[in-house]
Design an enzyme around this catalytic site. Structure first.
Site, PDB file in Angstrom:
ATOM      1  N   SER A 266      45.305  51.034  28.064  1.00  0.00           N
ATOM      2  CA  SER A 266      44.604  52.055  27.300  1.00  0.00           C
ATOM      3  C   SER A 266      43.261  51.537  26.817  1.00  0.00           C
ATOM      4  O   SER A 266      43.087  50.349  26.553  1.00  0.00           O
ATOM      5  CB  SER A 266      45.449  52.501  26.113  1.00  0.00           C
ATOM      6  OG  SER A 266      45.016  51.867  24.930  1.00  0.00           O
ATOM      7  N   LYS A 267      42.324  52.460  26.727  1.00  0.00           N
ATOM      8  CA  LYS A 267      40.971  52.110  26.299  1.00  0.00           C
ATOM      9  C   LYS A 267      40.969  51.482  24.916  1.00  0.00           C
ATOM     10  O   LYS A 267      40.174  50.604  24.628  1.00  0.00           O
ATOM     11  CB  LYS A 267      40.110  53.374  26.262  1.00  0.00           C
ATOM     12  CG  LYS A 267      39.525  53.700  27.615  1.00  0.00           C
ATOM     13  CD  LYS A 267      38.844  55.056  27.599  1.00  0.00           C
ATOM     14  CE  LYS A 267      38.528  55.477  29.011  1.00  0.00           C
ATOM     15  NZ  LYS A 267      38.962  56.791  29.353  1.00  0.00           N
ATOM     16  N   ARG A 268      41.846  51.961  24.084  1.00  0.00           N
ATOM     17  CA  ARG A 268      41.862  51.488  22.700  1.00  0.00           C
ATOM     18  C   ARG A 268      42.316  50.045  22.565  1.00  0.00           C
ATOM     19  O   ARG A 268      41.685  49.243  21.910  1.00  0.00           O
ATOM     20  CB  ARG A 268      42.793  52.373  21.871  1.00  0.00           C
ATOM     21  CG  ARG A 268      42.282  53.755  21.623  1.00  0.00           C
ATOM     22  CD  ARG A 268      43.098  54.409  20.537  1.00  0.00           C
ATOM     23  NE  ARG A 268      43.116  53.562  19.346  1.00  0.00           N
ATOM     24  CZ  ARG A 268      42.736  53.973  18.143  1.00  0.00           C
ATOM     25  NH1 ARG A 268      42.320  55.195  17.997  1.00  0.00           N
ATOM     26  NH2 ARG A 268      42.794  53.161  17.113  1.00  0.00           N
ATOM     27  N   ARG A 269      43.452  49.765  23.193  1.00  0.00           N
ATOM     28  CA  ARG A 269      44.066  48.453  22.995  1.00  0.00           C
ATOM     29  C   ARG A 269      43.592  47.365  23.942  1.00  0.00           C
ATOM     30  O   ARG A 269      43.592  46.192  23.615  1.00  0.00           O
ATOM     31  CB  ARG A 269      45.582  48.544  23.210  1.00  0.00           C
ATOM     32  CG  ARG A 269      46.389  49.276  22.200  1.00  0.00           C
ATOM     33  CD  ARG A 269      47.859  49.100  22.557  1.00  0.00           C
ATOM     34  NE  ARG A 269      48.128  49.464  23.926  1.00  0.00           N
ATOM     35  CZ  ARG A 269      48.724  50.591  24.289  1.00  0.00           C
ATOM     36  NH1 ARG A 269      49.108  51.438  23.390  1.00  0.00           N
ATOM     37  NH2 ARG A 269      48.927  50.862  25.565  1.00  0.00           N
ATOM     38  N   ASP A 270      43.306  47.763  25.183  1.00  0.00           N
ATOM     39  CA  ASP A 270      43.141  46.747  26.208  1.00  0.00           C
ATOM     40  C   ASP A 270      41.712  46.595  26.722  1.00  0.00           C
ATOM     41  O   ASP A 270      40.886  47.480  26.572  1.00  0.00           O
ATOM     42  CB  ASP A 270      44.078  47.088  27.380  1.00  0.00           C
ATOM     43  CG  ASP A 270      45.496  47.371  26.910  1.00  0.00           C
ATOM     44  OD1 ASP A 270      46.091  46.471  26.290  1.00  0.00           O
ATOM     45  OD2 ASP A 270      45.988  48.489  27.133  1.00  0.00           O
TER      46      ASP A 270
END
Length: 488
Positions: free
Chosen positions: A250-254
């Site tokens: 995911s863009k947010r976490r990774d």
RNA sequence: GCCCCCGUCGUCCAGCGGCCCAGGACACCGGCCUUUCAAGCCGGCAACGCGGGUUCGAAUCCCGUCGGGGGUACCA
């Protein structure tokens, strides 16, 4: 190459012999590695079989749409070398067409108008205690189009199935599919409709995308059938790329932005090479290889359906292999964006290129390997200084003897010296400083440490003799002298 | 909840009924080489989720189970 025959299975004739595939990003973020993975699979299939690789920008969500991101997506694809055929199609250009098709379905009765608000739908689902989702409330109400009605697809009875190149037979009972929205009450067409329509319009023969689209596929198929449009001859749902928690990237976490990897000094060849290895492996087991070979060997039918962990360590390893395989001049050219501006840094790297290539995993690591060559005062690693000069045995003796031996070599050399002579001089330094082993041989490892830190500021780096050969006698002696003074 | 998908070393890939007491790669550990660090070479650790079946024989086929993931929007 075995797979070549697959393109013909189930096709109606010679028209569809060459696959037509597409990559359909939505410009809601920077291109990320999961998308690149899908794009690559499509590209490989097209290039392998002489087909066409098309681009479609899925920009129907006016809210989240960021036009400037389209350029990032295109730039990253270009960087990766995944060139496309024809002009990219912008989905938003075809909205009238999408709406016309939807209305046609409303006319034919394969879709109907619905005025239920989202909260109502949820409330009813909760009331009956059943699964969430739309209950078909307006199916038979015969509502007319208005600015508060959405158009819903009337899911027919039966079973919807398809053969997935990666997953085999997949089927859904239509009763598990809800009457989904085709047109919002605002008149804007929804993803599924647009996606299916545009694929048909573009003559897509192979729909190759991530596993997260599996659930939408029966609806996609149903739409095409309701409109009597040609279906793709094949689907392939690729494994999802996951993080260490086995969750979809995911863009947010990774760390998923392709642009970030480029900025870190990844080679596009390595990126493509590594991506091809997720979910697939060449039959001969040779993992690091040129894309031309991957094109020949790639086979969707051999793709592993289970999720694949995006392993940064292995990516870096593959990148290291690619960097080492580069022609030194090419390496310098590719690393130059990571160097400070000016001729000196570039010349310094050029002088040491092969030795540096062997020691870095990314282009971004290159400057620190040779910065002592262009910096007046290279940054000093205090821990290294402490270990090699303060606590190191015979550090003063080594520096004194070096000043002496290398000074003599400098005088003889007329402004330059060569690595072999530096090595010989350091051997004499070791002996003078008492750094010899039981057999009386000079301990070069011990002798080089203080000299390295004094001249390069670091405890590790390229081979010292070569480094000093490039640094030259004047600067070497100046730095040795400064270090001696600092030591006191 | 419901639907769908998936399940071989920590990770990626190989294996498609006997060649497998499971092979390669990354990571990790040891050694060699060596002027540091790398690179290279050699060696080591380490897996068929579980239970039933089918079969002379199963990692490979079937069923179940457990586990994981994905989807379930008037987002794409």
């Amino acid at each position: 190459m075995q797979a070549a025959g697959l393109w013909h299975v189930g096709t109606l004739g010679s028209v569809t012999d060459a696959p037509v595939v597409r990559f359909a990003p939505s410009p809601t973020g920077f291109l990320h590695v999961g998308s690149a993975h899908s794009a690559l699979a499509n590209w490989l299939v097209a290039r392998q079989a002489g087909g066409r690789f098309l681009l479609r920008i899925e920009d129907t969500d006016a809210e989240r749409n960021r036009p400037e991101l389209i350029e990032n997506v295109l730039e990253m694809l270009r960087w990766l070398g995944l060139g496309w055929d024809d002009e990219p199609v912008h989905q938003s250009d075809r909205t009238d067409e999408h709406r016309r098709a939807a209305l046609e379905m409303a006319e034919a009765g394969t879709a109907y108008w619905c005025d239920c608000a989202g909260e109502q739908v949820q409330a009813r689902a909760q009331e009956r205690g059943g699964p969430p989702g739309y209950d078909g409330h307006c199916r038979r109400r015969g509502l007319d189009r208005s600015d508060s009605t959405a158009l819903r697809f009337r899911v027919p009875e039966g079973t919807t199935r398809w053969t997935d190149l990666v997953r085999g037979e997949v089927s859904f009972e239509n009763t598990t599919l809800e009457d989904f929205v085709l047109l919002r009450s605002s008149g804007a067409p929804m993803f599924l409709l647009v996606n299916a329509l545009d694929d048909a319009h573009m003559g897509i023969t192979h729909v190759i995308r991530g596993e997260d689209h599996v659930n939408g596929t029966p609806k996609y198929l149903l739409i095409l059938r309701a409109l009597s449009l040609d279906e793709p001859t094949a689907f392939a749902h690729l494994p999802l790329l996951v993080n260490e928690g086995r969750k979809k990237l995911s863009k947010r976490r990774d760390d998923v932005s392709v642009a970030d990897y480029r900025a870190e000094g990844l080679l596009p060849e390595a990126m493509v090479n590594y991506l091809s290895l997720l979910g697939w492996g060449p039959p001969d087991g040779v993992e690091v290889r040129p894309v031309e070979e991957i094109i020949e060997l790639y086979d969707l039918a051999a793709v592993n359906p289970s999720p694949a962990f995006f392993d940064r360590d292995k990516l870096l390893h593959v990148n290291g292999e690619w960097i080492r395989s580069l022609d030194p001049a090419d390496f310098v050219a590719r690393a130059s964006p990571f160097l400070p501006p000016g001729d000196e840094p570039a010349q310094a790297l050029a002088a040491m290129a092969p030795l540096v290539q062997e020691r870095v995993k990314t282009l971004a690591e290159a400057p620190a390997m040779v910065d002592f060559l262009w910096m007046e005062e290279p940054p000093l690693d205090e821990a290294a200084w402490d270990k090699a000069l303060v606590r190191g045995r015979a550090a003063r003796e080594v520096l004194d003897a070096s000043l002496d031996e290398l000074g003599r070599l400098a005088e003889a050399g007329d402004g330059a010296w060569v690595a072999a002579d530096v090595s010989d001089a350091v051997a004499r330094v070791a002996t003078t400083a008492g750094l010899v082993n039981a057999e009386g041989r000079p301990q070069m490892a011990k002798a080089q440490a203080p000299i390295r830190v004094a001249t390069t500021g670091r405890a590790v780096g390229p081979p010292l003799w070569e480094s000093l050969a490039v640094l030259g006698p004047t600067r070497t002696l100046a730095r040795l002298g400064a270090a001696r003074e600092r030591l006191g």
